[in-house]
Design a protein around this motif. Structure first.
Motif, PDB file in Angstrom:
ATOM      1  N   SER A  11       0.826  -1.204   0.000  1.00 44.68           N
ATOM      2  CA  SER A  11       0.000   0.000   0.000  1.00 44.68           C
ATOM      3  C   SER A  11       0.865   1.262   0.000  1.00 44.68           C
ATOM      4  CB  SER A  11      -0.920  -0.004   1.219  1.00 44.68           C
ATOM      5  OG  SER A  11      -1.686   1.177   1.288  1.00 44.68           O
ATOM      6  N   LEU A  12       1.936   1.237   0.800  1.00 51.57           N
ATOM      7  CA  LEU A  12       2.836   2.389   0.857  1.00 51.57           C
ATOM      8  C   LEU A  12       3.500   2.611  -0.487  1.00 51.57           C
ATOM      9  CD1 LEU A  12       4.399   4.644   2.244  1.00 51.57           C
ATOM     10  CD2 LEU A  12       5.998   2.911   3.116  1.00 51.57           C
ATOM     11  N   TRP A  13       3.960   1.536  -1.129  1.00 51.07           N
ATOM     12  CA  TRP A  13       4.608   1.712  -2.434  1.00 51.07           C
ATOM     13  C   TRP A  13       3.637   2.322  -3.445  1.00 51.07           C
ATOM     14  CZ3 TRP A  13       8.716   2.727  -4.867  1.00 51.07           C
ATOM     15  CH2 TRP A  13       8.752   2.653  -6.255  1.00 51.07           C
ATOM     16  N   ALA A  14       2.397   1.876  -3.439  1.00 48.81           N
ATOM     17  CA  ALA A  14       1.400   2.443  -4.356  1.00 48.81           C
ATOM     18  C   ALA A  14       1.248   3.943  -4.112  1.00 48.81           C
ATOM     19  CB  ALA A  14       0.061   1.730  -4.182  1.00 48.81           C
ATOM     20  N   ASP A  15       1.239   4.348  -2.858  1.00 45.56           N
ATOM     21  CA  ASP A  15       1.128   5.775  -2.524  1.00 45.56           C
ATOM     22  C   ASP A  15       2.364   6.552  -2.997  1.00 45.56           C
ATOM     23  OD1 ASP A  15      -1.298   5.288  -1.324  1.00 45.56           O
ATOM     24  OD2 ASP A  15      -0.511   5.293   0.719  1.00 45.56           O
ATOM     25  N   LEU A  16       3.539   6.003  -2.723  1.00 43.84           N
ATOM     26  CA  LEU A  16       4.783   6.693  -3.110  1.00 43.84           C
ATOM     27  C   LEU A  16       4.905   6.806  -4.627  1.00 43.84           C
ATOM     28  CD1 LEU A  16       7.379   5.121  -0.624  1.00 43.84           C
ATOM     29  CD2 LEU A  16       6.251   7.350  -0.466  1.00 43.84           C
ATOM     30  N   GLU A  17       4.540   5.744  -5.316  1.00 43.18           N
ATOM     31  CA  GLU A  17       4.616   5.762  -6.783  1.00 43.18           C
ATOM     32  C   GLU A  17       3.664   6.809  -7.358  1.00 43.18           C
ATOM     33  OE1 GLU A  17       4.824   2.444 -10.353  1.00 43.18           O
ATOM     34  OE2 GLU A  17       3.403   2.146  -8.714  1.00 43.18           O
TER      35      GLU A  17
ATOM     36  N   LEU B 270       2.589   9.556  -5.842  1.00 39.01           N
ATOM     37  CA  LEU B 270       3.173  10.869  -5.545  1.00 39.01           C
ATOM     38  C   LEU B 270       4.325  11.180  -6.492  1.00 39.01           C
ATOM     39  CD1 LEU B 270       3.207  10.670  -1.639  1.00 39.01           C
ATOM     40  CD2 LEU B 270       1.851  12.272  -3.000  1.00 39.01           C
ATOM     41  N   PHE B 271       5.130  10.176  -6.786  1.00 40.17           N
ATOM     42  CA  PHE B 271       6.276  10.343  -7.672  1.00 40.17           C
ATOM     43  C   PHE B 271       5.822  10.766  -9.064  1.00 40.17           C
ATOM     44  CE2 PHE B 271       9.763   8.203 -10.219  1.00 40.17           C
ATOM     45  CZ  PHE B 271      10.729   9.145  -9.914  1.00 40.17           C
ATOM     46  N   PHE B 272       4.795  10.127  -9.574  1.00 35.83           N
ATOM     47  CA  PHE B 272       4.323  10.438 -10.924  1.00 35.83           C
ATOM     48  C   PHE B 272       3.569  11.761 -10.987  1.00 35.83           C
ATOM     49  CE2 PHE B 272       5.621   6.371 -12.371  1.00 35.83           C
ATOM     50  CZ  PHE B 272       5.650   6.453 -13.751  1.00 35.83           C
ATOM     51  N   HIS B 273       2.989  12.173  -9.887  1.00 36.09           N
ATOM     52  CA  HIS B 273       2.226  13.418  -9.876  1.00 36.09           C
ATOM     53  C   HIS B 273       3.099  14.637  -9.567  1.00 36.09           C
ATOM     54  CE1 HIS B 273      -2.029  11.485  -9.311  1.00 36.09           C
ATOM     55  NE2 HIS B 273      -1.453  11.186 -10.451  1.00 36.09           N
ATOM     56  N   ALA B 274       4.403  14.418  -9.428  1.00 34.74           N
ATOM     57  CA  ALA B 274       5.303  15.526  -9.089  1.00 34.74           C
ATOM     58  C   ALA B 274       5.432  16.526 -10.225  1.00 34.74           C
ATOM     59  CB  ALA B 274       6.685  14.988  -8.708  1.00 34.74           C
ATOM     60  N   GLY B 275       5.201  16.086 -11.447  1.00 32.31           N
ATOM     61  CA  GLY B 275       5.340  16.971 -12.602  1.00 32.31           C
ATOM     62  C   GLY B 275       6.749  16.912 -13.165  1.00 32.31           C
ATOM     63  N   GLY B 276       6.848  17.065 -14.484  1.00 35.15           N
ATOM     64  CA  GLY B 276       8.157  17.039 -15.122  1.00 35.15           C
ATOM     65  C   GLY B 276       8.692  15.623 -15.261  1.00 35.15           C
ATOM     66  N   ASP B 277       9.980  15.537 -15.600  1.00 40.22           N
ATOM     67  CA  ASP B 277      10.616  14.231 -15.753  1.00 40.22           C
ATOM     68  C   ASP B 277      10.791  13.540 -14.405  1.00 40.22           C
ATOM     69  OD1 ASP B 277      10.798  14.616 -18.462  1.00 40.22           O
ATOM     70  OD2 ASP B 277      12.874  15.282 -18.452  1.00 40.22           O
ATOM     71  N   LEU B 278      10.920  12.222 -14.465  1.00 44.28           N
ATOM     72  CA  LEU B 278      11.077  11.413 -13.249  1.00 44.28           C
ATOM     73  C   LEU B 278      12.564  11.358 -12.883  1.00 44.28           C
ATOM     74  CD1 LEU B 278       8.635   8.506 -14.209  1.00 44.28           C
ATOM     75  CD2 LEU B 278       8.128  10.577 -12.889  1.00 44.28           C
TER      76      LEU B 278
ATOM     77  N   MET C  68      14.315   5.316  -7.227  1.00 45.28           N
ATOM     78  CA  MET C  68      13.023   4.720  -6.877  1.00 45.28           C
ATOM     79  C   MET C  68      12.992   3.235  -7.225  1.00 45.28           C
ATOM     80  SD  MET C  68      10.925   6.890  -5.411  1.00 45.28           S
ATOM     81  CE  MET C  68       9.232   6.364  -5.737  1.00 45.28           C
ATOM     82  N   ILE C  69      13.548   2.879  -8.381  1.00 46.24           N
ATOM     83  CA  ILE C  69      13.583   1.469  -8.765  1.00 46.24           C
ATOM     84  C   ILE C  69      14.438   0.662  -7.792  1.00 46.24           C
ATOM     85  CG2 ILE C  69      14.474  -0.117 -10.528  1.00 46.24           C
ATOM     86  CD1 ILE C  69      11.692   1.017 -11.117  1.00 46.24           C
ATOM     87  N   ASN C  70      15.496   1.275  -7.290  1.00 47.16           N
ATOM     88  CA  ASN C  70      16.314   0.579  -6.292  1.00 47.16           C
ATOM     89  C   ASN C  70      15.521   0.275  -5.023  1.00 47.16           C
ATOM     90  OD1 ASN C  70      18.642   0.381  -7.817  1.00 47.16           O
ATOM     91  ND2 ASN C  70      19.472   2.326  -7.091  1.00 47.16           N
ATOM     92  N   LEU C  71      14.570   1.143  -4.686  1.00 47.77           N
ATOM     93  CA  LEU C  71      13.702   0.864  -3.542  1.00 47.77           C
ATOM     94  C   LEU C  71      12.872  -0.394  -3.781  1.00 47.77           C
ATOM     95  CD1 LEU C  71      12.344   4.421  -2.580  1.00 47.77           C
ATOM     96  CD2 LEU C  71      14.401   3.271  -1.761  1.00 47.77           C
ATOM     97  N   VAL C  72      12.386  -0.542  -5.006  1.00 48.48           N
ATOM     98  CA  VAL C  72      11.598  -1.733  -5.354  1.00 48.48           C
ATOM     99  C   VAL C  72      12.461  -2.987  -5.242  1.00 48.48           C
ATOM    100  CG1 VAL C  72      10.182  -2.840  -7.119  1.00 48.48           C
ATOM    101  CG2 VAL C  72      10.136  -0.365  -6.885  1.00 48.48           C
ATOM    102  N   VAL C  73      13.684  -2.905  -5.782  1.00 49.71           N
ATOM    103  CA  VAL C  73      14.600  -4.051  -5.726  1.00 49.71           C
ATOM    104  C   VAL C  73      14.844  -4.464  -4.279  1.00 49.71           C
ATOM    105  CG1 VAL C  73      16.957  -4.827  -6.188  1.00 49.71           C
ATOM    106  CG2 VAL C  73      15.743  -3.484  -7.904  1.00 49.71           C
ATOM    107  N   LYS C  74      15.043  -3.473  -3.426  1.00 46.81           N
ATOM    108  CA  LYS C  74      15.388  -3.746  -2.028  1.00 46.81           C
ATOM    109  C   LYS C  74      14.284  -4.490  -1.291  1.00 46.81           C
ATOM    110  CE  LYS C  74      17.211  -1.363   2.061  1.00 46.81           C
ATOM    111  NZ  LYS C  74      17.652  -0.058   2.617  1.00 46.81           N
ATOM    112  N   ARG C  75      13.035  -4.165  -1.547  1.00 47.95           N
ATOM    113  CA  ARG C  75      11.931  -4.761  -0.782  1.00 47.95           C
ATOM    114  C   ARG C  75      11.203  -5.877  -1.534  1.00 47.95           C
ATOM    115  NH1 ARG C  75      13.841  -3.382   3.244  1.00 47.95           N
ATOM    116  NH2 ARG C  75      13.560  -1.379   4.277  1.00 47.95           N
TER     117      ARG C  75
END
Length: 292
Positions: free
Chosen positions: A97-103, A105-113, A119-126
């Protein structure tokens, strides 16, 4: 100023023993009150509260503070990272659930990612590499023209790939990205790393020379170029690059350290000691040089 004092006090608290922590508690609480009084909704204030809640093992409350900080300053990766560290103490469902929220927020930040690789390293870690690959595939569909997503895909191949074949895939991805986005620093750096992974030191050096040409004041690029030249057997050119870096930024400890390391590789130990002694005289605050 209140926020800087608070972060400094929090850093001391984390390093202190239990007895000293008891003395720090009222001070930190008072500093946090001042932060709230002067800038209650400021992203840095929220991050400070998150750090304090972490020290109290209030993981869910800390996550909420970090999420609010991200909403106010979405480009600051620190809050994503700390929230994800707290996720280690949550259940699997809560992490998802937290990852869905963070993702989101990340996409809604505006501009390039900009922090796509991090962020992908966070996914790898968990969640592991397969989940990271699946996430990246979705991102590439959503943002096909974002060079940061291409860089993240290439870095995943380089960091967690299965040998030479994946390194070659990374080079192919990055060559295309550099052609399309010639001034994107991350892709240029990643291409140099990919070519080094293939032991193509001449290609890596060529790529880094191009990066330096486009971004002449980038110290990281200059230092990497020096090592690439060294690995390619061009020792004099490598030291010439380091001298140029020192001329551009005479108070950069990384330049001094790299020059000393390279001298050690050349078994010029006395020269390395001289460089380090001179560096310590010019930069007495540098603990790294003293340890070296």
């Amino acid at each position: 100023a209140w926020r800087e004092l608070t972060f400094s006090a929090l850093a001391r608290y984390q390093l202190a023993d239990d007895k000293k922590r008891l003395r720090f508690r009222p001070q930190i609480k008072a500093l946090l009150k001042e932060c709230d009084r002067t800038a209650a909704n400021n992203a840095a204030t929220l991050r400070a509260h998150g750090l304090w809640l972490e020290t109290q093992e209030e993981w869910k409350l800390a996550v909420q503070q970090y999420k609010e900080a991200i909403k106010r300053e979405p480009g600051m990766f620190f809050a994503y990272q700390r929230a994800w560290e707290c996720a280690a103490r949550l259940t699997e469902d809560e992490r998802r659930s937290l990852w869905a929220d963070l993702e989101l927020l990340f996409f809604h930040a505006g501009g390039d990612l900009v922090n796509a690789s991090e962020m992908i390293n966070l996914v790898v870690k968990r969640f592991g590499i397969r989940e990271a690959e699946h996430t990246l595939a979705l991102w590439q569909q959503k943002r096909p023209d974002d060079p940061n997503v291409v860089e993240a895909a290439a870095n995943l191949l380089l960091d967690h790939g299965r040998g030479r074949g994946d390194a070659e895939k990374a080079v192919s991805l990055l060559v295309s990205a550099v052609d399309r986005f010639p001034h994107h620093i991350g892709s240029l750096f990643a291409l140099g790393n990919a070519r080094r992974a293939l032991a193509d030191h001449a290609g890596a050096a060529h790529n880094l020379r191009e990066l330096v040409r486009r971004h002449p004041d980038n110290m990281t690029a200059l230092l990497q170029l020096a090592w690439a030249q060294y690995s390619n057997g061009e020792i004099d050119d490598a030291f010439a690059i380091l001298l140029e870096a020192e001329r551009k930024n005479p108070r950069n400890a990384s330049v001094v350290n790299t020059r000393a390391q390279m001298l050690v590789h050349c078994e010029r130990y006395d020269d390395a000691k001289t460089v380090l002694r001179r560096g310590i005289e010019q930069l007495p605050e540098s603990l790294g040089l003293r340890e070296r």
